[in-house]
Design a protein around this motif. Structure first.
Motif, short mmCIF file in Angstrom:
data_model
loop_
_atom_site.label_atom_id
_atom_site.label_comp_id
_atom_site.label_asym_id
_atom_site.label_seq_id
_atom_site.Cartn_x
_atom_site.Cartn_y
_atom_site.Cartn_z
N GLU A 100 2.47 7.53 6.68
CA GLU A 100 1.63 8.38 7.52
C GLU A 100 0.22 8.50 6.95
O GLU A 100 -0.78 8.42 7.67
CB GLU A 100 2.28 9.76 7.65
CG GLU A 100 1.60 10.68 8.64
CD GLU A 100 0.48 11.50 8.01
OE1 GLU A 100 -0.50 11.80 8.73
OE2 GLU A 100 0.56 11.80 6.79
N LEU A 101 0.12 8.68 5.62
CA LEU A 101 -1.19 8.77 4.97
C LEU A 101 -1.98 7.48 5.13
O LEU A 101 -3.18 7.49 5.42
CB LEU A 101 -1.00 9.08 3.47
CG LEU A 101 -0.82 10.52 3.06
CD1 LEU A 101 -0.49 10.59 1.57
CD2 LEU A 101 -2.06 11.34 3.36
N LEU A 102 -1.29 6.36 4.93
CA LEU A 102 -1.97 5.07 4.99
C LEU A 102 -2.45 4.78 6.41
O LEU A 102 -3.58 4.29 6.60
CB LEU A 102 -1.01 3.98 4.51
CG LEU A 102 -1.63 2.65 4.08
CD1 LEU A 102 -2.61 2.86 2.93
CD2 LEU A 102 -0.54 1.67 3.66
N ALA B 277 -6.65 7.14 1.30
CA ALA B 277 -5.48 8.01 1.37
C ALA B 277 -5.33 8.83 0.10
O ALA B 277 -5.01 10.03 0.14
CB ALA B 277 -4.23 7.16 1.60
N LEU B 278 -5.57 8.22 -1.06
CA LEU B 278 -5.50 8.95 -2.33
C LEU B 278 -6.56 10.04 -2.38
O LEU B 278 -6.28 11.18 -2.79
CB LEU B 278 -5.71 7.99 -3.50
CG LEU B 278 -4.56 7.03 -3.82
CD1 LEU B 278 -4.99 6.02 -4.88
CD2 LEU B 278 -3.34 7.82 -4.31
N GLY C 212 4.01 10.31 -5.95
CA GLY C 212 5.39 10.81 -6.02
C GLY C 212 5.90 11.30 -4.69
O GLY C 212 6.59 12.32 -4.62
N ILE C 213 5.57 10.58 -3.62
CA ILE C 213 5.98 10.99 -2.28
C ILE C 213 6.95 9.97 -1.69
O ILE C 213 7.09 8.86 -2.19
CB ILE C 213 4.76 11.15 -1.35
CG1 ILE C 213 3.97 9.83 -1.26
CG2 ILE C 213 3.87 12.29 -1.85
CD1 ILE C 213 2.77 9.90 -0.32
N GLU C 214 7.60 10.34 -0.60
CA GLU C 214 8.53 9.46 0.08
C GLU C 214 7.76 8.45 0.94
O GLU C 214 6.59 8.65 1.26
CB GLU C 214 9.50 10.27 0.94
CG GLU C 214 10.40 11.21 0.16
CD GLU C 214 11.32 10.47 -0.82
OE1 GLU C 214 11.81 9.37 -0.45
OE2 GLU C 214 11.51 10.97 -1.94
N GLY D 140 0.81 -1.21 0.00
CA GLY D 140 0.00 0.00 0.00
C GLY D 140 0.84 1.26 0.00
O GLY D 140 0.53 2.23 -0.71
N GLU D 141 1.90 1.25 0.79
CA GLU D 141 2.80 2.41 0.81
C GLU D 141 3.43 2.64 -0.55
O GLU D 141 3.53 3.78 -1.03
CB GLU D 141 3.88 2.20 1.88
CG GLU D 141 3.34 2.22 3.30
CD GLU D 141 4.38 1.84 4.33
OE1 GLU D 141 5.52 1.50 3.92
OE2 GLU D 141 4.08 1.87 5.54
#
Length: 268
Positions: free
Chosen positions: A250-252, A261-262, A242-244, A233-234
């Motif tokens: 953290e979003l997940l 999260a999206l 396009g994130i680290e 998922g990450e």
């Protein structure tokens, strides 16, 4: 005689080396995808009907005996974690009940009335779809279940491995994957079982995609039930946004699923 019961193309198996046995089985296994390919138009019709019923609030039930029943249960059990659908949207039933998943229940498949009783325990209704799975195409448990379901106005389909079978005749949307003789004569857990698994993969996966349970090519609704799936998922979020990884994690964790999260990140 059904083609799945005809004599193997190989004989004197006990005299063959392991290398020869494996080569023979592999040779026959390569014919299975081609048999499935020939049944794609039938499978498409069943999928379209299934999608329509599930959009109306219906459910998908598999009924089968022995290997066929176990394959239906396997496919049904994988839908919630893979696509995030609720338990009970896809249900697998096997002749002889849950104990038959691990151990054969003698004569259970010969009861033509039991499948409808098993379905009725789930408050079956006209919005639901019943798919019978039977390599031979002549299993009474499956035939009786399909006949009763059709009489009650349910959508019915089947996956069989012989042409012109009684199971196919009982289904509105038959899928006939004709696999021919087995390496060990009559052992339909082999080629026929492989064909049924492929057809079930297509049925459930295409249905879930059509119902919006996949985004792009990713399982955005999968249940994050172990470290492997959390990592997957990450990575989905990293690729999509396009994130680290720390931001993706953290979003997940905050939103509980890739889809949520999206949507949160995109302000939806």
């Amino acid at each position: 005689m059904s083609t799945t019961e005809t004599a193997s193309l190989f004989d004197n198996l006990e005299t063959l080396s392991t290398t020869q046995l494996l080569a023979g089985m592999n040779q026959l296994d390569q014919t299975v995808p081609l048999a499935v390919q020939k049944a794609l138009p039938q499978l498409e019709a069943l999928i379209e009907a299934t999608v329509a019923r599930l959009r109306e609030g219906g459910r998908l039930f598999y009924i089968g005996a022995g290997t066929s029943g176990r394959l239906g249960i396997l496919d049904a059990s994988e839908c919630p974690p893979t696509f995030g659908v609720p338990q009970g949207l896809v249900v697998g039933l096997i002749a002889g009940g849950d104990s038959a998943i691990r151990k054969a229940v003698e004569n259970a498949e010969d009861d033509a009335e039991q499948a409808w009783r098993d379905l009725s325990a789930h408050d079956i209704n006209a919005k639901d779809v019943v798919v019978g799975i039977a390599a031979s195409g002549r299993t009474p448990y499956v035939i009786g279940g399909l006949e009763q379901a059709r009489q009650h106005g349910l959508t019915t389909g089947c996956i069989v491995c012989n042409a012109g079978s009684k199971v196919a005749a009982a289904a509105e949307f038959p899928v006939e994957v004709v696999t021919g003789p087995e390496f060990v004569t009559g052992s339909t857990r082999m080629k026929a079982g492989t064909a049924q698994k492929l057809a079930l993969n297509m049925l459930s996966t295409a249905t879930m995609i059509r119902l919006g349970r996949v985004k792009g090519n990713k399982m955005v609704d999968m249940q994050l039930t172990n470290a492997k799936l959390v990592d997957r998922g990450e990575r989905m979020l990293m690729d999509e946004l396009g994130i680290e990884q720390d931001k993706a994690a953290e979003l997940l964790q905050r939103h509980g699923s890739v889809r949520a999260a999206l949507a949160a990140h995109n302000g939806q």
